[in-house]
Structure formats: C-alpha cells, structure tokens
Design a protein around this motif. Structure first.
Motif, PDB file in Angstrom:
ATOM      1  N   CYS A  86      -9.788 -10.146  -3.458  1.00  0.00           N
ATOM      2  CA  CYS A  86      -9.703  -8.711  -3.167  1.00  0.00           C
ATOM      3  C   CYS A  86      -8.401  -8.069  -3.625  1.00  0.00           C
ATOM      4  CB  CYS A  86      -9.913  -8.466  -1.671  1.00  0.00           C
ATOM      5  SG  CYS A  86      -8.503  -8.938  -0.648  1.00  0.00           S
ATOM      6  N   HIS A  87      -7.583  -8.782  -4.385  1.00  0.00           N
ATOM      7  CA  HIS A  87      -6.328  -8.179  -4.843  1.00  0.00           C
ATOM      8  C   HIS A  87      -6.630  -6.929  -5.667  1.00  0.00           C
ATOM      9  CE1 HIS A  87      -2.429  -7.650  -6.753  1.00  0.00           C
ATOM     10  NE2 HIS A  87      -1.945  -8.444  -5.811  1.00  0.00           N
ATOM     11  N   PRO A  88      -5.924  -5.837  -5.415  1.00  0.00           N
ATOM     12  CA  PRO A  88      -6.204  -4.575  -6.124  1.00  0.00           C
ATOM     13  C   PRO A  88      -6.206  -4.704  -7.643  1.00  0.00           C
ATOM     14  CG  PRO A  88      -4.706  -4.195  -4.300  1.00  0.00           C
ATOM     15  CD  PRO A  88      -4.872  -5.679  -4.400  1.00  0.00           C
ATOM     16  N   ASP A  89      -5.360  -5.575  -8.184  1.00  0.00           N
ATOM     17  CA  ASP A  89      -5.310  -5.734  -9.642  1.00  0.00           C
ATOM     18  C   ASP A  89      -6.645  -6.221 -10.197  1.00  0.00           C
ATOM     19  OD1 ASP A  89      -2.718  -4.923  -9.554  1.00  0.00           O
ATOM     20  OD2 ASP A  89      -1.838  -6.914  -9.843  1.00  0.00           O
ATOM     21  N   ALA A  90      -7.366  -7.012  -9.394  1.00  0.00           N
ATOM     22  CA  ALA A  90      -8.659  -7.533  -9.843  1.00  0.00           C
ATOM     23  C   ALA A  90      -9.734  -6.454  -9.844  1.00  0.00           C
ATOM     24  CB  ALA A  90      -9.086  -8.701  -8.953  1.00  0.00           C
ATOM     25  N   TRP A  91      -9.443  -5.314  -9.216  1.00  0.00           N
ATOM     26  CA  TRP A  91     -10.423  -4.232  -9.110  1.00  0.00           C
ATOM     27  C   TRP A  91      -9.951  -2.965  -9.814  1.00  0.00           C
ATOM     28  CZ3 TRP A  91     -15.142  -4.931  -6.628  1.00  0.00           C
ATOM     29  CH2 TRP A  91     -15.283  -6.167  -5.978  1.00  0.00           C
ATOM     30  N   SER A  92      -8.933  -3.090 -10.630  1.00  0.00           N
ATOM     31  CA  SER A  92      -8.355  -1.910 -11.285  1.00  0.00           C
ATOM     32  C   SER A  92      -9.327  -1.222 -12.235  1.00  0.00           C
ATOM     33  CB  SER A  92      -7.078  -2.303 -12.036  1.00  0.00           C
ATOM     34  OG  SER A  92      -7.360  -3.311 -12.997  1.00  0.00           O
ATOM     35  N   GLY A  93     -10.278  -1.970 -12.797  1.00  0.00           N
ATOM     36  CA  GLY A  93     -11.218  -1.364 -13.736  1.00  0.00           C
ATOM     37  C   GLY A  93     -12.603  -1.165 -13.162  1.00  0.00           C
ATOM     38  N   LYS A  94     -12.727  -1.249 -11.832  1.00  0.00           N
ATOM     39  CA  LYS A  94     -14.047  -1.170 -11.199  1.00  0.00           C
ATOM     40  C   LYS A  94     -14.362   0.209 -10.620  1.00  0.00           C
ATOM     41  CE  LYS A  94     -14.396  -5.645 -11.777  1.00  0.00           C
ATOM     42  NZ  LYS A  94     -15.309  -6.240 -12.769  1.00  0.00           N
ATOM     43  N   GLY A  95     -13.442   1.126 -10.699  1.00  0.00           N
ATOM     44  CA  GLY A  95     -13.652   2.443 -10.110  1.00  0.00           C
ATOM     45  C   GLY A  95     -12.672   2.685  -8.975  1.00  0.00           C
ATOM     46  N   LYS A  96     -12.341   3.956  -8.743  1.00  0.00           N
ATOM     47  CA  LYS A  96     -11.341   4.303  -7.731  1.00  0.00           C
ATOM     48  C   LYS A  96     -11.780   3.888  -6.328  1.00  0.00           C
ATOM     49  CE  LYS A  96      -8.479   8.085  -5.995  1.00  0.00           C
ATOM     50  NZ  LYS A  96      -8.615   7.658  -4.598  1.00  0.00           N
ATOM     51  N   LYS A  97     -13.045   4.123  -5.987  1.00  0.00           N
ATOM     52  CA  LYS A  97     -13.526   3.783  -4.652  1.00  0.00           C
ATOM     53  C   LYS A  97     -13.379   2.294  -4.388  1.00  0.00           C
ATOM     54  CE  LYS A  97     -17.658   3.825  -1.724  1.00  0.00           C
ATOM     55  NZ  LYS A  97     -19.096   4.195  -1.643  1.00  0.00           N
ATOM     56  N   GLU A  98     -13.830   1.482  -5.339  1.00  0.00           N
ATOM     57  CA  GLU A  98     -13.743   0.028  -5.183  1.00  0.00           C
ATOM     58  C   GLU A  98     -12.285  -0.427  -5.118  1.00  0.00           C
ATOM     59  OE1 GLU A  98     -15.679   1.591  -7.234  1.00  0.00           O
ATOM     60  OE2 GLU A  98     -17.718   1.027  -6.630  1.00  0.00           O
ATOM     61  N   HIS A  99     -11.447   0.181  -5.959  1.00  0.00           N
ATOM     62  CA  HIS A  99     -10.028  -0.192  -5.972  1.00  0.00           C
ATOM     63  C   HIS A  99      -9.365   0.142  -4.640  1.00  0.00           C
ATOM     64  CE1 HIS A  99      -5.697   0.360  -6.818  1.00  0.00           C
ATOM     65  NE2 HIS A  99      -5.872  -0.675  -7.631  1.00  0.00           N
ATOM     66  N   ASP A 100      -9.700   1.294  -4.071  1.00  0.00           N
ATOM     67  CA  ASP A 100      -9.115   1.695  -2.788  1.00  0.00           C
ATOM     68  C   ASP A 100      -9.558   0.759  -1.664  1.00  0.00           C
ATOM     69  OD1 ASP A 100      -7.863   3.762  -4.053  1.00  0.00           O
ATOM     70  OD2 ASP A 100      -9.246   5.320  -3.353  1.00  0.00           O
ATOM     71  N   ILE A 101     -10.829   0.360  -1.690  1.00  0.00           N
ATOM     72  CA  ILE A 101     -11.322  -0.575  -0.670  1.00  0.00           C
ATOM     73  C   ILE A 101     -10.610  -1.920  -0.800  1.00  0.00           C
ATOM     74  CG2 ILE A 101     -13.328  -1.888   0.133  1.00  0.00           C
ATOM     75  CD1 ILE A 101     -15.078   0.480  -0.656  1.00  0.00           C
ATOM     76  N   ALA A 102     -10.444  -2.377  -2.042  1.00  0.00           N
ATOM     77  CA  ALA A 102      -9.756  -3.650  -2.277  1.00  0.00           C
ATOM     78  C   ALA A 102      -8.311  -3.579  -1.793  1.00  0.00           C
ATOM     79  CB  ALA A 102      -9.801  -4.002  -3.762  1.00  0.00           C
ATOM     80  N   ALA A 103      -7.649  -2.448  -2.036  1.00  0.00           N
ATOM     81  CA  ALA A 103      -6.260  -2.289  -1.592  1.00  0.00           C
ATOM     82  C   ALA A 103      -6.167  -2.336  -0.069  1.00  0.00           C
ATOM     83  CB  ALA A 103      -5.691  -0.972  -2.116  1.00  0.00           C
ATOM     84  N   ALA A 104      -7.134  -1.707   0.600  1.00  0.00           N
ATOM     85  CA  ALA A 104      -7.151  -1.721   2.064  1.00  0.00           C
ATOM     86  C   ALA A 104      -7.418  -3.133   2.586  1.00  0.00           C
ATOM     87  CB  ALA A 104      -8.210  -0.756   2.584  1.00  0.00           C
ATOM     88  N   GLN A 105      -8.340  -3.837   1.951  1.00  0.00           N
ATOM     89  CA  GLN A 105      -8.621  -5.217   2.347  1.00  0.00           C
ATOM     90  C   GLN A 105      -7.386  -6.093   2.164  1.00  0.00           C
ATOM     91  OE1 GLN A 105     -11.967  -7.168   0.615  1.00  0.00           O
ATOM     92  NE2 GLN A 105     -13.490  -5.778   1.473  1.00  0.00           N
ATOM     93  N   SER A 106      -6.731  -5.936   1.029  1.00  0.00           N
ATOM     94  CA  SER A 106      -5.558  -6.752   0.725  1.00  0.00           C
ATOM     95  C   SER A 106      -4.444  -6.519   1.741  1.00  0.00           C
ATOM     96  CB  SER A 106      -5.064  -6.433  -0.689  1.00  0.00           C
ATOM     97  OG  SER A 106      -3.931  -7.211  -1.016  1.00  0.00           O
ATOM     98  N   ALA A 107      -4.222  -5.258   2.099  1.00  0.00           N
ATOM     99  CA  ALA A 107      -3.175  -4.932   3.072  1.00  0.00           C
ATOM    100  C   ALA A 107      -3.495  -5.532   4.438  1.00  0.00           C
ATOM    101  CB  ALA A 107      -3.021  -3.416   3.182  1.00  0.00           C
ATOM    102  N   LEU A 108      -4.761  -5.442   4.834  1.00  0.00           N
ATOM    103  CA  LEU A 108      -5.156  -6.002   6.128  1.00  0.00           C
ATOM    104  C   LEU A 108      -5.071  -7.523   6.116  1.00  0.00           C
ATOM    105  CD1 LEU A 108      -6.164  -5.490   8.967  1.00  0.00           C
ATOM    106  CD2 LEU A 108      -8.507  -5.469   8.091  1.00  0.00           C
TER     107      LEU A 108
END
Length: 216
Positions: A86-108
């Motif tokens: 779920c690291h945000p870098d792994a989702w950087s090209g998947k869309g803003k919504k997916e990237h934001d969810i990944a960033a929230a998951q990573s922080a938690l």
C-alpha cells in the motif's frame, strides 16, 4: 431468530467479519489477498480501512486471550509486507483516489506498527479502548514506588563512569521487564484500573531508559 445488537457491538461484529472474510479475497477479482488489508496487487483494487478496525486486526494479530501479547517478529514481517503493497509510490499511476487511499492506509499502518511494537504504547492503546486514555496528569500513587523512581534517578545522576551508567541501565531494564510482565498479567485478567497504574509505572522507567540513552 436474529440477535439485536447495539451500534457499538454491531460495528465490532462487522469489523470481525471484515477481518476474517472480506480481507481474505479481493472483492473485485476474487484473488487471495496477501495481507489483512483490502488492497489487491493483482487487479489494483483498494478500499479505505474501516474506522472500527483495530490495530491488531490490521496485521491479522490475535487480540484474545491477551491483546498485550504480540509477537513482534510477526508484527514486523506483516508490517513490511503490507507497507510494500500500500505504499503511495506503488499507487502513483493508479489515479488520485487510489493514491489517496493508499497514503491513508500507509499512514495508519505506520501508526499501528509503532503502537503495537512499543509495550508502553501498546498498553496505553489497549487501555484507551477501555476508556482509560493516557493523560499528562497521570502520576504514581504508591509512596514506595515513588521512592524507588527517585533512587533510580539519583543513581543515574551520580554515575560518573561508563560502567556505573551501564549498571544503572541494567537495573532499570530489570524494572522495565518486571513491569511489562505485571502489565501482561493484569491485562490478561482484564484488571483495567490496576493495568493503568502499571502503565504509568512503566512510563517512568522508560523515561529513565531514555535519559540513559542521552548520556551515550
């Protein structure tokens, strides 16, 4: 016949169902999920984590019979695995919504990992779930214990050699280990008020441990 659950118990039940079932397979492609997260590397499906999901559930760790007992090696391995997915870098090209969810998951994930890794933070987290949150006004109430803390501080302040500092440190680590064992027992027995007192005691011993590190 259906059981009538309160909102609180209902949310807990849904969380358990989510952890045991929904997090096992991807709801989009049905592929097995490698972690307890609703995050699928196979089809790039990702969902926000339920707000009721406990830190133990995030890593698939048991919270019964004793939530204080955590295998830190398993915790670290599952943290690294989940963080990689779920690291945000792994989702950087998947869309803003997916990237934001990944960033929230990573922080938690980071917060949950640091909390469960530290015995003191873990105890305070468990106690907070029982309505006994940590407070800046928490103080020791046992006179003998207060004297022991004062003597430990004096021993450290009077240490003038590396050997003396190391001796003071070892004695304090013995106190930390002793208090952690007491905490484990009290939490396992659901003696929350006594566990709260033990957590306050552990906080004092860890403060001394940090003071020793500052001398290095």
């Amino acid at each position: 016949m259906f059981l009538r659950l309160s909102p609180r118990h209902g949310s807990r039940l849904l969380t358990r169902i989510y952890s045991a079932v929904a997090a096992r397979r991807c709801p989009s492609c049905s592929a097995p999920l490698p972690t307890a997260l609703p995050t699928c590397p196979s089809c790039s499906h990702i969902e926000p984590l339920p707000s009721t999901l406990s830190y133990h559930d995030i890593f698939g760790l048991p919270s019964v019979p004793n939530p204080f007992c955590v295998n830190t090696q398993t915790l670290k391995a599952r943290f690294l695995q989940a963080q990689k997915i779920c690291h945000p870098d792994a989702w950087s090209g998947k869309g803003k919504k997916e990237h934001d969810i990944a960033a929230a998951q990573s922080a938690l994930l980071n917060k949950a990992y640091q909390t469960l890794l530290s015995p003191l933070q873990r105890a305070n987290y468990i106690l907070a779930q029982q309505g006994l949150s940590e407070s800046e006004t928490d103080r020791l109430g046992d006179t003998e214990l207060i004297m022991e803390v004062m003597e430990a501080r004096e021993e450290l302040e009077e240490a003038t050699s590396g050997e003396a500092v190391e001796l003071a440190r070892q004695r304090n680590r013995d106190r930390i280990n002793r208090t952690q064992k007491i905490l484990e027992k009290l939490i396992g027995e659901r003696r929350w008020d006594d566990a709260k007192k033990a957590a306050v005691e552990l906080k004092y011993w860890e403060t001394i441990e940090n003071a020793v590190k500052d001398l290095e």
